[in-house]
Design a protein around this motif. Structure first.
Motif, short mmCIF file in Angstrom:
data_model
loop_
_atom_site.label_atom_id
_atom_site.label_comp_id
_atom_site.label_asym_id
_atom_site.label_seq_id
_atom_site.Cartn_x
_atom_site.Cartn_y
_atom_site.Cartn_z
N PHE A 207 0.85 -1.18 0.00
CA PHE A 207 0.00 0.00 0.00
C PHE A 207 0.89 1.24 0.00
N LEU A 208 0.77 2.06 -1.01
CA LEU A 208 1.53 3.30 -1.11
C LEU A 208 0.60 4.47 -0.81
N ALA A 209 0.81 5.14 0.30
CA ALA A 209 -0.05 6.25 0.73
C ALA A 209 -1.50 5.80 0.81
N GLY A 210 -1.72 4.60 1.34
CA GLY A 210 -3.06 4.07 1.50
C GLY A 210 -3.56 4.29 2.92
N ALA A 211 -4.87 4.43 3.06
CA ALA A 211 -5.47 4.71 4.36
C ALA A 211 -6.06 3.44 4.97
N ALA A 212 -6.04 3.38 6.30
CA ALA A 212 -6.72 2.32 7.04
C ALA A 212 -8.11 2.78 7.46
N ARG A 213 -8.25 4.07 7.74
CA ARG A 213 -9.54 4.59 8.16
C ARG A 213 -10.45 4.77 6.94
N PRO A 214 -11.77 4.85 7.15
CA PRO A 214 -12.69 5.04 6.02
C PRO A 214 -12.42 6.35 5.29
N LEU A 215 -12.63 6.32 3.97
CA LEU A 215 -12.47 7.53 3.18
C LEU A 215 -13.46 8.61 3.61
N PHE A 216 -14.73 8.18 3.83
CA PHE A 216 -15.76 9.10 4.31
C PHE A 216 -16.16 8.71 5.73
N PRO A 217 -16.09 9.60 6.69
CA PRO A 217 -15.64 10.99 6.55
C PRO A 217 -14.17 11.19 6.90
N ASP A 218 -13.53 10.15 7.46
CA ASP A 218 -12.27 10.35 8.17
C ASP A 218 -11.15 10.90 7.29
N VAL A 219 -10.84 10.19 6.21
CA VAL A 219 -9.69 10.58 5.40
C VAL A 219 -9.94 11.91 4.71
N ILE A 220 -11.14 12.08 4.12
CA ILE A 220 -11.46 13.31 3.42
C ILE A 220 -11.47 14.51 4.38
N ALA A 221 -12.02 14.32 5.57
CA ALA A 221 -12.07 15.42 6.54
C ALA A 221 -10.66 15.81 6.98
N THR A 222 -9.83 14.82 7.29
CA THR A 222 -8.45 15.11 7.70
C THR A 222 -7.67 15.74 6.57
N GLN A 223 -7.87 15.22 5.38
CA GLN A 223 -7.19 15.75 4.19
C GLN A 223 -7.48 17.23 4.01
N SER A 224 -8.74 17.59 4.06
CA SER A 224 -9.12 18.97 3.83
C SER A 224 -8.67 19.88 4.97
N ALA A 241 -15.77 23.16 8.34
CA ALA A 241 -15.67 22.30 7.16
C ALA A 241 -15.70 20.83 7.55
N VAL A 242 -14.99 20.46 8.61
CA VAL A 242 -14.99 19.07 9.07
C VAL A 242 -16.40 18.65 9.47
N THR A 243 -17.13 19.55 10.12
CA THR A 243 -18.52 19.26 10.48
C THR A 243 -19.35 18.95 9.23
N GLN A 244 -19.11 19.72 8.17
CA GLN A 244 -19.82 19.47 6.91
C GLN A 244 -19.53 18.08 6.37
N HIS A 246 -18.62 15.38 7.97
CA HIS A 246 -19.27 14.35 8.78
C HIS A 246 -20.77 14.30 8.49
N ALA A 247 -21.40 15.44 8.37
CA ALA A 247 -22.82 15.46 8.06
C ALA A 247 -23.09 14.89 6.67
N GLY A 248 -22.28 15.29 5.70
CA GLY A 248 -22.45 14.78 4.34
C GLY A 248 -22.22 13.29 4.25
N SER A 249 -21.24 12.78 5.00
CA SER A 249 -20.96 11.35 4.99
C SER A 249 -22.11 10.55 5.58
N SER A 250 -22.74 11.09 6.61
CA SER A 250 -23.91 10.42 7.19
C SER A 250 -25.03 10.28 6.17
N ILE A 251 -25.18 11.29 5.34
CA ILE A 251 -26.19 11.23 4.29
C ILE A 251 -25.84 10.14 3.28
N LEU A 252 -24.57 10.05 2.90
CA LEU A 252 -24.15 9.04 1.93
C LEU A 252 -24.32 7.63 2.46
N LYS A 253 -24.26 7.46 3.77
CA LYS A 253 -24.39 6.14 4.38
C LYS A 253 -25.82 5.62 4.44
#
Length: 384
Positions: A207-224, A241-244, A246-253
């Motif tokens: 894994f090259l620069a691969g994440a263990a945590r979920p992409l939504f919301p964890d990796v995307i929120a940390t990234q931004s 922005a991080v709050t957004q 998390h809220a958006g990821s809940s909708i996707l789930k």
């Protein structure tokens, strides 16, 4: 924006230099005002970064191979249902059967070289590995370059089907040791590889620069948050922005039809003050089969289920996949005693020597991949 295709103009628009407005926003007590001003920036920055960076001028770089003295074969093979993938298989001139590797690219439509930011990382990586004695198969993503299929409607599991198809193609070749085929996945490719492993039982994975945590919301929120912080945004703006996310990821789930998910996310973004055009860009990126598949993907459980050794490399200065967050999560998830997690000092998301880790720096760095990282990969696989 359509799907996850990088757009240079969008990058310039979404990554302005810090301005005094940041300090004004930090004094504004209205959360709604903060989210209105940051929503477009935050969600769209994640759109761009999740697609890595755009293809820019591909003039020669110092590590681009010039004299490729090994077997080079243009190949086509079956990916997922109805998809034919085009790629290149490289092998040493003599010997065999060879240990073999399938390269899996990161987010966004990529060609077989994973060409981005003026670099060809997969071409450089495949050249190094082939010279080290391995067979290497890399391919154009479905619906891109010479491969058939549709990229825009594909999800995580479709891309895993394609990777598994590449693995099976290698199994069909008499020059390949069928018991010694593995995957190397970069960025999102490290999410795809474990899903493909369900079908193929690889001998190893990198894994090259691969994440263990979920992409939504964890990796995307940390990234931004990391990107905004590096550009001078205040903490209140970042928190909004991080709050957004998390809220958006809940909708996707939500277990609901995609059309309903799209409507719910659109309503939420509207409530955050985002304009119609920018909402459309975010919806086309996230409210898709791809976004929903990642939102419901249990990455940690997938990693815990692996029965093969994994080498996970993370860049210390990576602002797209945080080594600080992902290294401990990866170590806690990988169970095979032969697995290793290494953090590369001074490296960014592409494993270039980096000063800031910002994606805007990628094209300015002449090195495509650190020689040290290339050697770590080949040495670890050889030891298996």
């Amino acid at each position: 924006m359509t799907s996850r295709h990088p757009i240079k103009a969008l990058w310039r628009r979404l990554t302005p230099a810090p301005t005094p407005s940041h300090s004004r926003l930090s004094r504004d007590p209205s959360i709604k005002q903060r989210t209105s001003n940051t929503g477009k920036l935050m969600l769209s920055v994640a759109v761009l970064l999740s697609a890595c960076t755009g293809i820019t001028d591909l003039s020669a770089r110092p590590q681009d191979p010039v004299d490729r003295r090994y077997k080079i074969e243009e190949v086509r093979f079956a990916g997922g249902p109805g998809v034919t993938l085009a790629g290149e298989l490289t092998m040493p001139q003599t010997g065999g059967p060879f240990q073999a590797i399938v390269l899996i690219s990161g987010s966004g439509p990529q060609d077989r070289d994973e060409a981005l930011a003026g670099h060809r990382p997969f071409l450089v990586l495949s050249d190094h590995l082939t010279r080290a004695g391995f067979a290497v198969l890399r391919y154009d993503d479905r619906g891109f370059a010479e491969s058939t299929g549709t990229f825009e409607t594909a999800n995580l599991y479709d891309f895993a089907d394609d990777a598994a198809g590449a693995y099976r193609y290698l199994q069909s070749r008499p020059e390949i040791d069928n018991a010694a085929i593995g995957y190397i996945g970069h960025s999102e490719g490290a999410y795809i590889a474990p899903v493909a492993a369900r079908q193929t039982d690889p001998a190893f994975m990198v894994f090259l620069a691969g994440a263990a945590r979920p992409l939504f919301p964890d990796v995307i929120a940390t990234q931004s948050a990391d990107l905004m912080r590096a550009q001078g945004a205040d903490e209140a703006t970042i928190d909004a922005a991080v709050t957004q996310f998390h809220a958006g990821s809940s909708i996707l789930k939500q277990q609901a039809p995609l059309s309903e998910i799209r409507d719910d996310l659109d309503n939420y973004l509207t409530s955050q003050g985002m304009g119609r055009r920018d909402r459309r860009e975010v919806l086309d990126q996230f409210a898709t089969r791809w976004g929903v598949s990642h939102a419901n993907y249990d990455s940690r459980a997938e990693l815990r289920s692996l029965s093969n050794p994994v080498l996970a490399l993370l860049g210390e200065k990576d602002l797209q996949v945080s080594a600080k967050e992902e290294a401990p999560a990866m170590r806690a998830s990988l169970r095979h005693p032969g697995s290793e997690v290494q953090v590369i000092a001074g490296a960014n998301h592409l494993f270039q020597p980096s000063q800031t880790g910002l994606p805007s720096e990628y094209s300015d760095i002449e090195t495509t991949i650190s020689i040290d990282v290339l050697n770590r990969i080949s040495t670890w696989i050889s030891a298996l």
